[in-house]
Motif scaffolding. Structure first.
Motif, short mmCIF file in Angstrom:
data_model
loop_
_atom_site.label_atom_id
_atom_site.label_comp_id
_atom_site.label_asym_id
_atom_site.label_seq_id
_atom_site.Cartn_x
_atom_site.Cartn_y
_atom_site.Cartn_z
N PHE A 36 0.83 -1.20 0.00
CA PHE A 36 0.00 0.00 0.00
C PHE A 36 0.87 1.25 0.00
O PHE A 36 1.93 1.30 0.62
N ALA A 37 0.38 2.30 -0.67
CA ALA A 37 0.99 3.62 -0.63
C ALA A 37 -0.13 4.65 -0.56
O ALA A 37 -1.27 4.37 -0.94
N ILE A 38 0.21 5.83 -0.09
CA ILE A 38 -0.75 6.92 0.04
C ILE A 38 -0.25 8.10 -0.78
O ILE A 38 0.95 8.36 -0.83
N SER A 39 -1.18 8.81 -1.39
CA SER A 39 -0.81 9.99 -2.18
C SER A 39 -0.33 11.12 -1.27
O SER A 39 -0.69 11.20 -0.10
N GLU A 40 0.47 11.99 -1.84
CA GLU A 40 0.97 13.13 -1.06
C GLU A 40 -0.17 14.01 -0.58
O GLU A 40 -0.14 14.53 0.54
N GLU A 41 -1.21 14.16 -1.40
CA GLU A 41 -2.34 15.01 -1.05
C GLU A 41 -3.03 14.56 0.24
O GLU A 41 -3.51 15.38 1.01
N LEU A 42 -3.06 13.24 0.49
CA LEU A 42 -3.75 12.71 1.66
C LEU A 42 -2.80 12.06 2.66
O LEU A 42 -3.22 11.35 3.58
N LEU A 43 -1.52 12.35 2.54
CA LEU A 43 -0.51 11.81 3.45
C LEU A 43 -0.83 12.13 4.90
O LEU A 43 -0.58 11.33 5.80
N HIS A 44 -1.39 13.30 5.16
CA HIS A 44 -1.70 13.71 6.54
C HIS A 44 -2.58 12.69 7.28
O HIS A 44 -2.50 12.57 8.49
N ASN A 45 -3.41 11.93 6.54
CA ASN A 45 -4.27 10.94 7.18
C ASN A 45 -3.47 9.85 7.89
O ASN A 45 -4.00 9.15 8.76
N TYR A 46 -2.21 9.69 7.53
CA TYR A 46 -1.37 8.63 8.09
C TYR A 46 -0.21 9.15 8.92
O TYR A 46 0.63 8.36 9.36
N LEU A 48 0.18 9.73 11.89
CA LEU A 48 -0.22 9.44 13.27
C LEU A 48 0.27 8.04 13.63
O LEU A 48 0.55 7.24 12.72
N PRO A 49 0.35 7.72 14.94
CA PRO A 49 0.70 6.34 15.29
C PRO A 49 -0.26 5.36 14.60
O PRO A 49 -1.44 5.65 14.44
N ARG A 50 0.25 4.23 14.19
CA ARG A 50 -0.51 3.26 13.39
C ARG A 50 -1.89 2.95 13.95
O ARG A 50 -2.88 2.96 13.24
N ASP A 51 -1.97 2.65 15.24
CA ASP A 51 -3.23 2.21 15.83
C ASP A 51 -4.15 3.35 16.26
O ASP A 51 -5.24 3.10 16.77
N CYS A 52 -3.75 4.57 16.07
CA CYS A 52 -4.54 5.73 16.49
C CYS A 52 -5.81 5.84 15.63
O CYS A 52 -5.73 6.05 14.42
N PRO A 53 -6.99 5.71 16.24
CA PRO A 53 -8.21 5.88 15.47
C PRO A 53 -8.37 7.34 15.06
O PRO A 53 -7.97 8.26 15.79
N VAL A 129 12.48 11.11 8.48
CA VAL A 129 12.14 10.84 9.88
C VAL A 129 11.23 11.97 10.36
O VAL A 129 11.53 13.15 10.18
N ILE A 130 10.12 11.59 10.98
CA ILE A 130 9.17 12.56 11.53
C ILE A 130 9.14 12.37 13.03
O ILE A 130 8.54 11.43 13.54
N ASP A 131 9.85 13.26 13.74
CA ASP A 131 9.91 13.12 15.20
C ASP A 131 9.01 14.12 15.92
O ASP A 131 8.96 14.15 17.15
N ASP A 132 8.28 14.93 15.17
CA ASP A 132 7.28 15.84 15.73
C ASP A 132 6.03 15.75 14.85
O ASP A 132 5.88 16.50 13.88
N ILE A 133 5.18 14.78 15.19
CA ILE A 133 3.99 14.52 14.38
C ILE A 133 3.08 15.74 14.30
O ILE A 133 2.57 16.07 13.23
N MET A 134 2.88 16.41 15.41
CA MET A 134 1.99 17.58 15.42
C MET A 134 2.49 18.65 14.45
O MET A 134 1.71 19.19 13.67
N ALA A 135 3.77 18.93 14.48
CA ALA A 135 4.32 19.93 13.56
C ALA A 135 4.18 19.46 12.11
O ALA A 135 3.83 20.26 11.23
N ALA A 136 4.43 18.18 11.85
CA ALA A 136 4.31 17.66 10.49
C ALA A 136 2.87 17.82 9.98
O ALA A 136 2.65 18.20 8.83
N LEU A 137 1.91 17.53 10.84
CA LEU A 137 0.50 17.69 10.44
C LEU A 137 0.17 19.15 10.19
O LEU A 137 -0.40 19.50 9.15
N LEU A 144 -6.17 19.97 12.80
CA LEU A 144 -6.12 18.83 13.69
C LEU A 144 -7.02 19.12 14.88
O LEU A 144 -6.87 20.14 15.56
N ARG A 145 -7.99 18.24 15.10
CA ARG A 145 -8.94 18.40 16.21
C ARG A 145 -8.81 17.21 17.16
O ARG A 145 -8.57 16.09 16.73
N PHE A 146 -9.02 17.48 18.45
CA PHE A 146 -9.04 16.43 19.47
C PHE A 146 -10.42 16.40 20.10
O PHE A 146 -11.05 17.45 20.29
N THR A 147 -10.89 15.20 20.41
CA THR A 147 -12.20 15.01 21.03
C THR A 147 -12.13 13.80 21.96
O THR A 147 -11.32 12.89 21.71
#
Length: 176
Positions: A36-46, A48-53, A129-137, A144-147
């Motif tokens: 599997f690969a993801i397009s650059e346009e929708l890369l932000h969807n991934y 996050l940690p793998r198991d993060c809903p 390497v992405i060591d700051d996920i929040m900044a990358a997003l 980015l919303r939290f609930t």
């Protein structure tokens, strides 16, 4: 038409080759093991940690003005990613590895989600390497919303005219 930039996100460093494996989800148009690969346009969807809903969405060509206003009315972002608040600490502590692939052997299987697959092994052409996920997003211009729970927003988005992905929802809290 230019070829898309394609990526695979992992928490595992140093992957030198991605071998085809069974798809974790059913797709009518997948007929064997795939990478599997993801397009650059929708890369932000991934990013996050793998198991993060997560619930992700954007306005597509058939999205109504009412749904744009209801779900995106107060933002200038083109894409929204919503995660459960309980994942905040894990997101802050996780390092991700963004593997880029040459698009030659990949084919689009889901435009809304940006999914591409290859039936051949794929070797990364670059690794970031992405060591700051929040900044990358946030650097990708998404909101980015939290609930506390994703259940209600996932149900509402499913019933809307938005383009969306509900990712790892089996790991989501079912109640508060």
């Amino acid at each position: 038409m230019p070829q898309p930039k394609l990526f695979h996100i992992s928490e595992q460093p140093g992957i030198s080759i991605f071998n085809p494996r069974p798809s974790p989800s059913h797709f009518d148009n997948i007929t064997g093991d795939v990478v599997f690969a993801i397009s650059e346009e929708l890369l932000h969807n991934y990013l996050l940690p793998r198991d993060c809903p997560r619930v992700t969405f954007y306005a597509g060509p058939n999205t109504t003005n009412a749904d744009k206003q209801k779900f995106m009315g107060n933002t200038s972002a083109s894409h929204i990613v919503i995660v459960e608040s309980g994942w905040y600490k894990r997101i802050k502590q996780t390092t991700l590895y963004c593997y880029e692939f040459a698009p030659d052997d990949f084919m689009l299987i889901d435009e809304c989600a940006g999914y591409y697959v290859s039936y051949k092994p794929a070797m990364p052409i670059a690794i970031t390497v992405i060591d700051d996920i929040m900044a990358a997003l946030l650097n990708r211009g998404i909101e980015l919303r939290f609930t506390p729970s994703l259940t209600e927003i996932a149900d509402a988005v499913k019933e809307s005219t938005l383009q969306f992905s509900l990712i790892r929802m089996r790991k989501a809290k079912t109640e508060l």
